[in-house]
Design an enzyme around this catalytic site. Structure first.
Site, PDB file in Angstrom:
ATOM      1  CB  SER A  54      63.603 104.890   1.688  1.00  0.00           C
ATOM      2  OG  SER A  54      63.030 103.618   1.975  1.00  0.00           O
ATOM      3  CB  VAL A  59      63.632 111.819   8.634  1.00  0.00           C
ATOM      4  CG1 VAL A  59      63.085 113.162   8.169  1.00  0.00           C
ATOM      5  CG2 VAL A  59      64.666 112.022   9.739  1.00  0.00           C
ATOM      6  CB  CYS A  60      61.043 108.769   4.968  1.00  0.00           C
ATOM      7  SG  CYS A  60      62.534 109.364   4.136  1.00  0.00           S
ATOM      8  CG  ASP A  61      57.746 105.977  10.175  1.00  0.00           C
ATOM      9  OD1 ASP A  61      57.320 104.853   9.889  1.00  0.00           O
ATOM     10  OD2 ASP A  61      57.366 106.616  11.184  1.00  0.00           O
ATOM     11  CB  THR A  64      54.813 109.445   5.345  1.00  0.00           C
ATOM     12  OG1 THR A  64      55.908 109.633   4.432  1.00  0.00           O
ATOM     13  CG2 THR A  64      53.607 108.935   4.580  1.00  0.00           C
TER      14      THR A  64
END
Length: 166
Positions: A54, A59-61, A64
């Site tokens: 998500s 970590v996803c932020d 990306t």
């Protein structure tokens, strides 16, 4: 099949594990405007496919944003970030984060990508963190299933693979 944990708890991945040398499986996901997108839409380009649980997590932020920066240094490479986030949430996140060089794509409708690439987490209906590099002929040249979903991928190896796939 890849062995993945989420917060150190084992999870079950559904779908087919993808390996280097495989022909990239096709998939259908949704763009931020709700249009359908598949692998053929990126024909002729190297694809760095960044898979995240998500965008609204740290970590996803970071993952990306890192690929958003790195792709500006690469020729003929498209970065696709695929998650189960709704297209509206992805669009909002991109605007707030200033991400303009990555195509955020949603697999929420039917988990087509998750099953085709073996990253669909059965227990949560989220995607496991992974990175795939697919060359311009749709051959898989790099695969990383991140063993702990809350860890970062190996950015340098993925970027190097994308450069070599040209």
């Amino acid at each position: 099949m890849a062995s993945i944990t989420f917060k150190e708890n084992p999870v079950t991945l559904l779908g087919n594990e993808v390996k280097e040398g495989d022909k990239a499986p096709d998939f259908t996901v949704l763009a931020n405007d709700l249009s359908e997108v598949n692998l053929d839409d990126y024909e002729g380009n190297v694809k760095l496919i960044s898979v995240v649980p998500s965008l609204d997590t740290g970590v996803c932020d970071a993952q990306t944003k890192r690929f958003n920066e790195e792709v500006t240094k690469l020729d003929n490479v498209k970065v696709l970030t695929i998650s189960m986030d709704l297209p509206f949430a992805q669009k909002r996140w991109c605007g707030a984060a200033g991400v303009e060089n990555v195509d955020t794509l949603s697999d929420h409708r039917d988990a087509s990508f998750g099953e085709a690439y073996g990253v669909l987490i059965q227990e949560m209906r989220l995607l496991a963190r992974a990175v795939f590099v697919v060359d311009s002929n749709n051959n898989v040249t790099y695969v990383e299933y991140v063993s702990e979903a809350t860890n970062h991928p190996d950015y340098e190896s993925a970027i190097t693979a994308a450069e070599k796939a040209q």
